[in-house]
Design an enzyme around this catalytic site. Structure first.
Site, PDB file in Angstrom:
ATOM      1  N   SER A 177       0.817  -1.227   0.000  1.00 12.65           N
ATOM      2  CA  SER A 177       0.000   0.000   0.000  1.00 12.65           C
ATOM      3  C   SER A 177       0.845   1.269   0.000  1.00 12.65           C
ATOM      4  O   SER A 177       0.731   2.131   0.869  1.00 12.65           O
ATOM      5  CB  SER A 177      -0.953  -0.020   1.198  1.00 12.65           C
ATOM      6  OG  SER A 177      -1.789  -1.142   1.129  1.00 12.65           O
ATOM      7  N   ARG A 192       7.524   6.282  -4.487  1.00  5.54           N
ATOM      8  CA  ARG A 192       8.028   6.964  -3.288  1.00  5.54           C
ATOM      9  C   ARG A 192       7.472   6.255  -2.065  1.00  5.54           C
ATOM     10  O   ARG A 192       6.430   5.600  -2.120  1.00  5.54           O
ATOM     11  CB  ARG A 192       7.623   8.443  -3.263  1.00  5.54           C
ATOM     12  CG  ARG A 192       6.131   8.675  -3.132  1.00  5.54           C
ATOM     13  CD  ARG A 192       5.753  10.148  -3.153  1.00  5.54           C
ATOM     14  NE  ARG A 192       4.314  10.334  -3.028  1.00  5.54           N
ATOM     15  CZ  ARG A 192       3.464  10.252  -4.037  1.00  5.54           C
ATOM     16  NH1 ARG A 192       3.929  10.015  -5.248  1.00  5.54           N
ATOM     17  NH2 ARG A 192       2.163  10.417  -3.851  1.00  5.54           N
ATOM     18  N   ASP A 230      -5.252  -2.662  -1.640  1.00  5.63           N
ATOM     19  CA  ASP A 230      -6.374  -3.160  -0.837  1.00  5.63           C
ATOM     20  C   ASP A 230      -7.717  -3.034  -1.555  1.00  5.63           C
ATOM     21  O   ASP A 230      -8.619  -3.849  -1.344  1.00  5.63           O
ATOM     22  CB  ASP A 230      -6.420  -2.454   0.523  1.00  5.63           C
ATOM     23  CG  ASP A 230      -6.506  -0.937   0.423  1.00  5.63           C
ATOM     24  OD1 ASP A 230      -6.402  -0.401  -0.698  1.00  5.63           O
ATOM     25  OD2 ASP A 230      -6.646  -0.284   1.463  1.00  5.63           O
TER      26      ASP A 230
END
Length: 501
Positions: A177, A192, A230
């Protein structure tokens, strides 16, 4: 004696008149402050208004942005990321599959045993671990070696229970995530780090490759077959139990949506069309913005002071991270401009993000005659000791305005997706579209959830009740990832060959 009595009477009358004047002055002043507070409330309510016409304009704008985002990278405020998930679970999957859910400072490892059409999810178990702070800013090898060690230990425990073929690698779905540029179903480059991580030598690297190398170093014979987020995991989990699931929406601290798109409708898809003819799109809809969104001075100030100004505007209006903060900002203005909580502005009220959305939800759902929960939350969270029932009613009213706006905007977003899919009107008799929902905001904030669902059905019309269905799909980041590992298993072709022979 008469003069003395007369003098006392005069003095007494003057004193009473003086006290009365003071009381009248205080009452007028108090009424003036209350009126100012009500003006703040009314102005805020008017600016937050979401009439059906405005919601339809927002839905249309969402659809336009979706089209633009599918044409080219950077062509829209919506990223419309190609997930490379072209095979959602069907319910036929069999075997033992693993999932690794790395979403922040904790991570989970799951093992899911699937029993095919008849068996469903036979067994599931998981373990959770925290990532030491030193590893969050160390090296890529150190982080992934630590994760691989925990995964190895989990695999070893109770491994004897699961008789897997020794000539087949174990397979894993990896929920990662963090911002990634995905290049295939099981590869993606880290753009990033966020959430407190700062490991420079991972940026620009394929995170699946980094994990695979760590697994090899730790002697774990396992292959990553699916890299997902997710929201896509929620879609997979929903589809596994219900073939009509076509959209997934996360409404928690943050928000996102994913849906099943026709592969031919994705001009930016460079690779050959998948056999299924479908592709799951990760919208990243939190970044949606259009001129019809009902933004207030409080939203603009919150955005300007945020870590990502001018970004994630839709998320800042509808997600759990921000609803309580918007409430705090309105109450602060009432305190500063109308002395709503007394002469002094409560110091705690000046602390950003002190009023979290679960607190707002608890106050909004307070059904007691004297609003006892509201009183308790104001005392414990904001240290405001004395409030009248009318003041507490104002707080509940504000909660309702903010939650209603957020829920109705989320409904408009879903309508935009249905428009794009051509499912806003019935195409076939008996056709259903199921929307898999997850996230703490949706699950626990009853008023928000009910408002969202009723608004969408209201916008679609009465006849839509039978064909548009909301379904709570739990743990997409865990079970959903394992299910995607199964539906993208490297051994699926072998299994099909066996069945045909």
């Amino acid at each position: 004696m008469g003069k003395v009595s007369y003098g006392v009477a005069v003095i007494g009358a003057v004193a009473v008149a003086g006290v009365t004047a003071v009381l009248i002055h205080k009452r007028i002043k108090s009424c003036g402050k209350w009126a100012r507070a009500m003006n703040v409330l009314k102005e805020f309510e008017d600016k937050c208004a979401t009439p059906d016409g405005k919601l339809r304009q927002i839905a249309d704008a969402m659809t336009v942005e979706m089209h633009a985002g599918l044409v080219s990278e950077g062509g829209s405020k919506l990223k419309m990321l190609i997930s490379y998930v072209d095979n959602l679970p069907t319910g036929d999957e069999e075997g033992v599959f693993y999932a690794l859910d790395l979403g922040g400072t904790n991570f989970r490892v799951l093992r899911v045993q699937l029993g095919g059409k008849e068996g469903g999810i036979v067994h599931q178990e998981f373990t959770e671990a925290s990532i030491p702070p030193v590893l969050m800013c160390g090296t890529s090898d150190a982080l992934f070696d630590y994760i691989a060690e925990k995964l190895a230990k989990f695999v070893d425990e109770e491994e004897h229970k699961y008789q897997q073929s020794p000539d087949k690698q174990k397979e894993l779905g990896f929920t990662f995530s963090f911002p990634v540029m995905q290049t295939s179903i099981n590869s993606g480059t880290l753009i990033r780090w966020t959430k407190g991580f700062s490991i420079d030598n991972t940026v620009g690297q394929d995170v699946v490759n980094e994990l695979t190398k760590a697994l090899e170093r730790k002697g774990v014979d396992m292959r990553v077959t699916a890299l997902v987020n997710d929201t896509i995991g929620t879609l997979a989990g929903g589809r596994y139990t219900n073939k009509d699931v076509a959209i997934a929406v996360i409404l928690g601290t943050g928000t996102n949506a994913a849906y099943v798109e026709r592969a031919q409708a994705i001009p930016k898809l460079q690779s050959s069309l998948p056999k299924s003819g479908e592709m799951v799109i990760n919208m990243e809809w939190g970044n949606f913005r259009c001129s019809h969104l009902p933004l207030t001075e409080y939203d603009n100030a919150l955005d300007a002071e945020s870590l990502n100004p001018s970004e994630q505007i839709f998320e800042k209006l509808i997600s759990g991270m921000y609803l309580g903060e918007i409430l705090r900002r309105v109450l602060l203005k009432m305190a500063e401009e109308a002395s709503f909580f007394g002469v002094e502005v409560p110091p705690k009220l000046q602390t950003a993000f002190i009023l979290r959305t679960p607190v707002m939800s608890a106050m909004h759902q307070d059904k007691s005659p004297d609003l006892k929960i509201v009183d308790e939350k104001l005392k414990t969270v904001l240290e405001i000791p004395n409030t009248t029932l009318n003041m507490r009613r104002v707080v509940v009213k504000l909660c309702n305005i903010i939650a209603t706006r957020g829920a109705r905007l989320a409904a408009a977003g879903i309508l935009g997706i249905l428009n794009k899919m051509g499912r806003d009107t019935p195409r076939e008799l008996g056709e259903k579209t199921v929307i898999a929902m997850d996230g703490g905001l949706y699950e626990h904030y009853t008023e928000y959830r009910e408002c969202l669902e009723s608004t969408l059905l209201e916008l679609l019309g009465e006849e839509s009740k039978e064909r548009i269905v909301f379904e709570h799909s739990n743990d997409g980041s865990g079970i959903g990832a394992a299910l995607l590992a199964a539906s993208h298993s490297s051994y699926l072709d072998d299994k099909r060959s066996e069945e045909q022979s």
